[in-house]
Design a protein around this motif. Structure first.
Motif, mmCIF file in Angstrom:
data_model
loop_
_atom_site.group_PDB
_atom_site.id
_atom_site.type_symbol
_atom_site.label_atom_id
_atom_site.label_comp_id
_atom_site.label_asym_id
_atom_site.label_seq_id
_atom_site.Cartn_x
_atom_site.Cartn_y
_atom_site.Cartn_z
ATOM 1 N N VAL A 1 57.662 -53.275 48.242
ATOM 2 C CA VAL A 1 57.303 -53.860 46.939
ATOM 3 C C VAL A 1 58.407 -54.807 46.479
ATOM 4 C CG1 VAL A 1 56.855 -53.373 44.509
ATOM 5 C CG2 VAL A 1 55.847 -51.918 46.281
ATOM 6 N N GLU A 2 59.655 -54.391 46.646
ATOM 7 C CA GLU A 2 60.781 -55.218 46.227
ATOM 8 C C GLU A 2 60.868 -56.504 47.035
ATOM 9 O OE1 GLU A 2 63.999 -52.511 46.764
ATOM 10 O OE2 GLU A 2 63.679 -51.487 44.841
ATOM 11 N N ARG A 3 60.436 -56.465 48.307
ATOM 12 C CA ARG A 3 60.468 -57.656 49.152
ATOM 13 C C ARG A 3 59.236 -58.535 48.959
ATOM 14 N NH1 ARG A 3 62.570 -54.805 54.602
ATOM 15 N NH2 ARG A 3 60.345 -54.402 54.866
ATOM 16 N N GLY A 4 58.297 -58.074 48.159
ATOM 17 C CA GLY A 4 57.084 -58.843 47.934
ATOM 18 C C GLY A 4 56.024 -58.664 48.999
ATOM 19 N N GLU A 5 56.186 -57.671 49.872
ATOM 20 C CA GLU A 5 55.191 -57.438 50.922
ATOM 21 C C GLU A 5 54.046 -56.558 50.445
ATOM 22 O OE1 GLU A 5 56.966 -57.215 55.169
ATOM 23 O OE2 GLU A 5 58.434 -56.232 53.874
ATOM 24 N N LEU A 6 54.242 -55.877 49.337
ATOM 25 C CA LEU A 6 53.177 -55.136 48.672
ATOM 26 C C LEU A 6 53.117 -55.593 47.223
ATOM 27 C CD1 LEU A 6 53.640 -51.463 50.001
ATOM 28 C CD2 LEU A 6 51.760 -53.039 50.527
ATOM 29 N N PRO A 7 51.935 -55.581 46.617
ATOM 30 C CA PRO A 7 51.806 -56.056 45.229
ATOM 31 C C PRO A 7 52.601 -55.186 44.257
ATOM 32 C CG PRO A 7 49.654 -55.897 46.309
ATOM 33 C CD PRO A 7 50.641 -55.225 47.219
ATOM 34 N N PRO A 8 53.088 -55.784 43.187
ATOM 35 C CA PRO A 8 53.770 -54.997 42.143
ATOM 36 C C PRO A 8 52.839 -53.906 41.608
ATOM 37 C CG PRO A 8 54.074 -57.345 41.785
ATOM 38 C CD PRO A 8 53.048 -57.228 42.860
ATOM 39 N N GLY A 9 53.411 -52.776 41.284
ATOM 40 C CA GLY A 9 52.612 -51.672 40.765
ATOM 41 C C GLY A 9 51.994 -50.796 41.826
ATOM 42 N N THR A 10 52.195 -51.130 43.104
ATOM 43 C CA THR A 10 51.671 -50.282 44.173
ATOM 44 C C THR A 10 52.258 -48.881 44.060
ATOM 45 O OG1 THR A 10 51.344 -52.135 45.700
ATOM 46 C CG2 THR A 10 51.598 -49.948 46.678
ATOM 47 N N ASP A 11 51.422 -47.870 44.227
ATOM 48 C CA ASP A 11 51.863 -46.476 44.156
ATOM 49 C C ASP A 11 52.348 -46.029 45.524
ATOM 50 O OD1 ASP A 11 52.252 -43.795 43.839
ATOM 51 O OD2 ASP A 11 50.276 -43.360 42.988
ATOM 52 N N PRO A 12 53.657 -45.903 45.746
ATOM 53 C CA PRO A 12 54.162 -45.533 47.077
ATOM 54 C C PRO A 12 53.779 -44.121 47.491
ATOM 55 C CG PRO A 12 55.956 -45.603 45.479
ATOM 56 C CD PRO A 12 54.754 -46.161 44.795
ATOM 57 N N ASP A 13 53.679 -43.201 46.520
ATOM 58 C CA ASP A 13 53.319 -41.825 46.869
ATOM 59 C C ASP A 13 51.906 -41.759 47.440
ATOM 60 O OD1 ASP A 13 55.775 -41.027 45.980
ATOM 61 O OD2 ASP A 13 55.062 -40.102 44.136
ATOM 62 N N PHE A 14 50.980 -42.474 46.818
ATOM 63 C CA PHE A 14 49.602 -42.476 47.303
ATOM 64 C C PHE A 14 49.522 -43.092 48.696
ATOM 65 C CE2 PHE A 14 45.470 -44.498 47.880
ATOM 66 C CZ PHE A 14 44.611 -43.450 47.620
ATOM 67 N N LEU A 15 50.197 -44.212 48.898
ATOM 68 C CA LEU A 15 50.172 -44.851 50.212
ATOM 69 C C LEU A 15 50.780 -43.950 51.274
ATOM 70 C CD1 LEU A 15 50.989 -48.660 49.882
ATOM 71 C CD2 LEU A 15 48.851 -47.541 50.520
ATOM 72 N N LEU A 16 51.844 -43.237 50.925
ATOM 73 C CA LEU A 16 52.473 -42.348 51.892
ATOM 74 C C LEU A 16 51.524 -41.224 52.297
ATOM 75 C CD1 LEU A 16 54.977 -41.730 53.501
ATOM 76 C CD2 LEU A 16 55.903 -40.497 51.545
ATOM 77 N N GLU A 17 50.755 -40.729 51.340
ATOM 78 C CA GLU A 17 49.761 -39.709 51.672
ATOM 79 C C GLU A 17 48.698 -40.280 52.614
ATOM 80 O OE1 GLU A 17 48.179 -38.243 48.018
ATOM 81 O OE2 GLU A 17 50.129 -37.583 47.273
ATOM 82 N N MET A 18 48.277 -41.521 52.374
ATOM 83 C CA MET A 18 47.277 -42.154 53.235
ATOM 84 C C MET A 18 47.822 -42.434 54.630
ATOM 85 S SD MET A 18 44.653 -42.213 51.345
ATOM 86 C CE MET A 18 45.333 -40.689 50.639
#
Length: 213
Positions: A155-172
């Motif tokens: 997210v900080e590098r701009g590769e994921l949109p701002p506000g992305t939930d990292p916990d949810f993505l990690l579960e996926m």
């Protein structure tokens, strides 16, 4: 009544800080930790016995009870001692590369015998397995946070949109590996890891999960 196992772990580390590195106490502690994880891998947590750990480590069982208190305190300590062996994924410079490294680390963890033994015994949280979940709660949250750093960095590098939930993505990201290996018994080959990474990336960019969902 036995004390809280995590307090027992903290006391063990406090004691260890006063022990001369390489001394007999340190060697005994290492032997007991190794024996605990070996027994855990062979018989699981429910069937693990202090007597068997003591015999494998070549120590008296009273030594284990004196230093670790009970089975929960002993296994908790073993998990915390070995938690550092599961290193956070490397920074490859790209999100896809980072995800593949993360998936490889998850695969390595799932193939580690004592971790696999613990996972085989898990299920819904109940009073009957509360001790087991005390162990897992001492192990997984820190690991989860370390892994999630990959997504925060993206997210900080701009590769994921701002506000992305990292916990949810990690579960996926991690869920397919658990299901494929533990439920289906299928191998976690590199092709599957790449397929998982690409599928999650495509979904994250199409409709990014946000923390307020």
């Amino acid at each position: 009544m036995a004390g809280d196992p995590l307090e027992d772990v903290q006391q063990l580390h406090a004691d260890a800080a006063t022990v001369r590195p390489g001394g007999r106490t340190a060697r005994v502690g290492e032997a007991v930790i190794d024996a605990t994880l070996a027994e855990l891998a062979e018989v699981g947590y429910g069937a693990l016995r202090i007597d068997a750990v003591a015999e494998r480590a070549g120590v008296n069982k009273t030594t284990i009870y004196r230093r670790w208190g009970n089975k929960v305190g002993l296994v908790s300590t073993a998990l915390i001692e070995r938690r550092g062996e599961l290193l956070p994924p490397a920074d490859t410079g790209t999100l896809r590369g980072d995800l593949l490294e993360l998936l490889k680390e998850i695969r390595l963890g799932l193939q580690t015998p004592w971790i696999a033994a613990l996972l085989r015994e898990t299920g819904p949280r109940t009073a009957e397995n509360s001790d087991l979940y005390k162990l897992l709660d001492a192990f997984w949250p820190a690991r989860f946070r370390a892994s999630g750093a990959v997504l925060v960095r993206a997210v900080e590098r701009g590769e994921l949109p701002p506000g992305t939930d990292p916990d949810f993505l990690l579960e996926m990201i991690s869920g397919p590996l658990y299901f494929r290996l533990l439920m289906l018994g299928r191998p976690l080959d590199d092709a599957f890891l790449e397929q998982t990474a690409d599928f999650v990336l495509n979904g994250a960019h199409a409709r990014p999960p946000t923390a307020d969902q």
